[in-house]
Every structure is written in structure tokens, then in C-alpha cells.
Design a protein around this motif. Sequence first.
Motif, PDB file in Angstrom:
ATOM      1  N   GLN A 105      -5.132  11.279  -8.200  1.00 33.48           N
ATOM      2  CA  GLN A 105      -6.074  11.425  -7.100  1.00 33.48           C
ATOM      3  C   GLN A 105      -6.532  10.031  -6.666  1.00 33.48           C
ATOM      4  N   VAL A 106      -6.198   9.655  -5.445  1.00 35.56           N
ATOM      5  CA  VAL A 106      -6.547   8.322  -4.958  1.00 35.56           C
ATOM      6  C   VAL A 106      -7.519   8.425  -3.792  1.00 35.56           C
ATOM      7  N   GLU A 107      -8.107   7.287  -3.464  1.00 37.52           N
ATOM      8  CA  GLU A 107      -9.005   7.208  -2.316  1.00 37.52           C
ATOM      9  C   GLU A 107      -8.443   6.219  -1.305  1.00 37.52           C
ATOM     10  N   GLU A 108      -8.659   6.512  -0.064  1.00 39.16           N
ATOM     11  CA  GLU A 108      -8.281   5.599   1.010  1.00 39.16           C
ATOM     12  C   GLU A 108      -9.535   4.846   1.445  1.00 39.16           C
ATOM     13  N   VAL A 109      -9.583   3.569   1.139  1.00 42.89           N
ATOM     14  CA  VAL A 109     -10.739   2.748   1.480  1.00 42.89           C
ATOM     15  C   VAL A 109     -10.464   2.063   2.813  1.00 42.89           C
ATOM     16  N   VAL A 110     -11.200   2.457   3.820  1.00 39.58           N
ATOM     17  CA  VAL A 110     -11.006   1.902   5.164  1.00 39.58           C
ATOM     18  C   VAL A 110     -11.805   0.616   5.298  1.00 39.58           C
ATOM     19  N   GLU A 111     -11.144  -0.434   5.719  1.00 41.46           N
ATOM     20  CA  GLU A 111     -11.814  -1.718   5.900  1.00 41.46           C
ATOM     21  C   GLU A 111     -12.595  -1.721   7.208  1.00 41.46           C
ATOM     22  N   VAL A 112     -13.785  -2.267   7.147  1.00 38.86           N
ATOM     23  CA  VAL A 112     -14.637  -2.350   8.338  1.00 38.86           C
ATOM     24  C   VAL A 112     -14.219  -3.564   9.152  1.00 38.86           C
ATOM     25  N   GLU A 113     -13.849  -3.311  10.387  1.00 37.10           N
ATOM     26  CA  GLU A 113     -13.426  -4.400  11.260  1.00 37.10           C
ATOM     27  C   GLU A 113     -14.486  -4.684  12.318  1.00 37.10           C
TER      28      GLU A 113
ATOM     29  N   GLN B  89       0.820  -1.212   0.000  1.00 33.96           N
ATOM     30  CA  GLN B  89       0.000   0.000   0.000  1.00 33.96           C
ATOM     31  C   GLN B  89       0.857   1.266   0.000  1.00 33.96           C
ATOM     32  N   GLU B  90       1.965   1.233   0.714  1.00 32.24           N
ATOM     33  CA  GLU B  90       2.867   2.384   0.728  1.00 32.24           C
ATOM     34  C   GLU B  90       3.482   2.616  -0.652  1.00 32.24           C
ATOM     35  N   LEU B  91       3.786   1.534  -1.348  1.00 32.68           N
ATOM     36  CA  LEU B  91       4.323   1.655  -2.704  1.00 32.68           C
ATOM     37  C   LEU B  91       3.291   2.302  -3.625  1.00 32.68           C
ATOM     38  N   LEU B  92       2.043   1.890  -3.513  1.00 32.57           N
ATOM     39  CA  LEU B  92       0.990   2.474  -4.347  1.00 32.57           C
ATOM     40  C   LEU B  92       0.809   3.963  -4.053  1.00 32.57           C
ATOM     41  N   ARG B  93       0.975   4.346  -2.814  1.00 37.08           N
ATOM     42  CA  ARG B  93       0.871   5.770  -2.466  1.00 37.08           C
ATOM     43  C   ARG B  93       1.999   6.564  -3.123  1.00 37.08           C
ATOM     44  N   ARG B  94       3.190   5.984  -3.162  1.00 33.55           N
ATOM     45  CA  ARG B  94       4.317   6.672  -3.808  1.00 33.55           C
ATOM     46  C   ARG B  94       4.099   6.759  -5.316  1.00 33.55           C
ATOM     47  N   VAL B  95       3.518   5.704  -5.894  1.00 34.35           N
ATOM     48  CA  VAL B  95       3.204   5.724  -7.329  1.00 34.35           C
ATOM     49  C   VAL B  95       2.218   6.847  -7.627  1.00 34.35           C
ATOM     50  N   ALA B  96       1.178   6.940  -6.820  1.00 34.71           N
ATOM     51  CA  ALA B  96       0.164   7.974  -7.020  1.00 34.71           C
ATOM     52  C   ALA B  96       0.761   9.367  -6.869  1.00 34.71           C
ATOM     53  N   CYS B  97       1.630   9.523  -5.886  1.00 30.90           N
ATOM     54  CA  CYS B  97       2.270  10.821  -5.659  1.00 30.90           C
ATOM     55  C   CYS B  97       3.167  11.192  -6.836  1.00 30.90           C
ATOM     56  N   ASN B  98       3.894  10.216  -7.357  1.00 31.68           N
ATOM     57  CA  ASN B  98       4.798  10.458  -8.479  1.00 31.68           C
ATOM     58  C   ASN B  98       4.054  10.901  -9.732  1.00 31.68           C
ATOM     59  N   MET B  99       2.850  10.375  -9.924  1.00 36.77           N
ATOM     60  CA  MET B  99       2.069  10.673 -11.132  1.00 36.77           C
ATOM     61  C   MET B  99       0.967  11.700 -10.888  1.00 36.77           C
TER      62      MET B  99
ATOM     63  N   ALA C 185      -4.160   0.436  16.335  1.00 30.48           N
ATOM     64  CA  ALA C 185      -4.176   1.891  16.487  1.00 30.48           C
ATOM     65  C   ALA C 185      -5.190   2.540  15.559  1.00 30.48           C
ATOM     66  N   GLU C 186      -5.298   2.029  14.354  1.00 29.66           N
ATOM     67  CA  GLU C 186      -6.252   2.573  13.394  1.00 29.66           C
ATOM     68  C   GLU C 186      -6.687   1.466  12.441  1.00 29.66           C
ATOM     69  N   ALA C 187      -7.859   1.651  11.870  1.00 29.22           N
ATOM     70  CA  ALA C 187      -8.375   0.642  10.952  1.00 29.22           C
ATOM     71  C   ALA C 187      -7.515   0.598   9.689  1.00 29.22           C
ATOM     72  N   PRO C 188      -7.221  -0.609   9.182  1.00 31.18           N
ATOM     73  CA  PRO C 188      -6.403  -0.708   7.965  1.00 31.18           C
ATOM     74  C   PRO C 188      -7.128  -0.116   6.764  1.00 31.18           C
ATOM     75  N   SER C 189      -6.371   0.457   5.858  1.00 33.45           N
ATOM     76  CA  SER C 189      -6.961   1.056   4.660  1.00 33.45           C
ATOM     77  C   SER C 189      -6.208   0.585   3.428  1.00 33.45           C
ATOM     78  N   ARG C 190      -6.886   0.642   2.308  1.00 33.00           N
ATOM     79  CA  ARG C 190      -6.288   0.264   1.032  1.00 33.00           C
ATOM     80  C   ARG C 190      -6.394   1.436   0.068  1.00 33.00           C
ATOM     81  N   VAL C 191      -5.395   1.543  -0.780  1.00 34.41           N
ATOM     82  CA  VAL C 191      -5.361   2.625  -1.758  1.00 34.41           C
ATOM     83  C   VAL C 191      -6.175   2.225  -2.982  1.00 34.41           C
ATOM     84  N   ALA C 192      -7.138   3.055  -3.350  1.00 44.13           N
ATOM     85  CA  ALA C 192      -7.940   2.829  -4.554  1.00 44.13           C
ATOM     86  C   ALA C 192      -7.430   3.758  -5.645  1.00 44.13           C
TER      87      ALA C 192
END
Length: 279
Positions: free
Chosen positions: A20-28, A7-17, A37-44
Motif C-alpha cells: 500500500q503506497v501513497e502518492e505525495v503530490v508536490e506543491v508547485e 517513480q514508475e519503477l517504484l510503482r511496479r515494485v509496490a504492485c509486485n509486492m 498537465a498535472e502536478a508531479p507526485s512521488r511514491v511514498a
Amino acid sequence: MDLHTHQELLRRVACNMNLQVEEVVEVEDPVVDILSAEAPSRVALPVIRTIQADAKTIWQSPVSIPPMAKGVERKYFVTSKEYKYLYMHPQPCSLVVALVNEKEQHSQQALAPKSKDTRRLDLFGGKVYSAGGLQLRVANEQALLSQYDYNSWHSMEKFKELVPQESREEFGAVVEEGKKVARTSLQASLDTADSAARTLASGIAMRLISRLQVSGLPPELQQTLQDLPFDGQGLFSEKTDSRLQSSYTNKIKTSRILLKGKRQNATFIVNTERIIVSS
């Protein structure tokens, strides 16, 4: 690569290009969410315009559109000796076909069922099969290119000593980033291959079912035959005919046993009646 690193790699890819991405928070589970500490999220990530445009064009005629674009199939090749099934549709060679031909009164072996609806299912299954075969070849090439990309980045490490001291750390970071991208691309190609194999399996299932439905075989036997392993040699598994013959042999044996039992029972009743009468 673990989920967080990916997920961190995808964030760097999005920043480089500048994407506009979305942070999808998983429901736990609310009962145990206090453990993290916080709910896990995935980069869309957004779908790029070229892919959107191509998809919309194809969807203008979803039924009549060919399973692959003209010329694309010639870009991706694998050795045909062992993988002919990725280029050619497997032939429906089985006793099931003979049963279908006999039931539909074909004078010779037909390539597809006679029924219009069944034939349509068979043709659609063929399109799905062709698409899956091409996807598998594309995924295979992507996997090889990803490994080549990784090897190229790995070979760059030998030049680290030639880089000025003050730039070595940055050089090493660039190389590691390249290797991470290559590994992620390799995993994506394997995921694509998995999806392609399932698509191909769906095409096989459609073509199998189209024939089994008109074969006249019992439903439970159809269920068994349609889920036998696909070996790439033919549409039907090589075990199909043996299973079919075994099933009918068992039925014949069972019928004979029942018939023998009925005869023995009848003889017993007759003998019993004779004993009663004579007494």
C-alpha cells in the motif's frame, strides 16, 4: 535514471509486492502550474515491519545503545591500508591538544578533555563517528553488489537468441527491468554513502569542538580550525598546526608593529615638546 522513470519503477515494485503506497503530490507555484498537465507526485513506500521493529528496539535506550549491532561490523570490510579511519578513531594529534592539556593541567597527553560536559560531547562524537564509518562501508558493499547485479542482467542478453521467438520480447523486458532495478539500487547506495559521509563528518565536528572549546583559542580562530578538511590521518587536519602557528606569528608581528608605532609616536611627542620649549 530520471525522476519519472524512477517513480514508475517504484510503482511496479509496490504492485509486485502488494504494498500500500501513497502518492505525495508536490506543491508547485500556482502561477505557473498551468504549464504542466498535472502536478508531479512521488511514491511514498511503507517501512517494512522488520525495520520498524529493529528501530523501536534500538530507541528503547537511545543514549546507552552502542553505535553498531554486535557482529554487524564484521560483515562489511574494506581494505584497511588506505581506509584505517573507517575502523579506528583518528588520533587527536595537534598543538590544540597540547593547549588543552596545559589549560586542564594534565601531566601527560590526555585522550579526551577533562571537563565532564566536554568529555561527554567527545564520547558522543565518537559514537556518531563509528556509526558513520560502518554506514560508509555498508554503502560501499551495496554499490559493488548493485554493479554486479547489473552486470549479471547484462550478461543475460546473449541468451536472447536461444529463447523462442514468441517469448523474446518478454525476455528482453525482464532483462531491462532487472537492469533498471540494479541502477536504482546503485543510486540508492550512493545516496546512502553521501548520508554516511555526512554522519561521519558530524562525529568529527563533535570531537573537534569538544577540544577547541576548552583550548582557550579565540572564537574566530576556533571557527577556522574546526572546518579544515579531514584527511583521515588524524582528528585535526594537517593544516591545523600551521594555521595556528601562523595566527600567533601574525599576532606577535602585529603587536610588535603597534609597540614600535607607540614608541615612535612617543619619541615624536618628546621631540616636539623640546622644540616648543627651546623656541
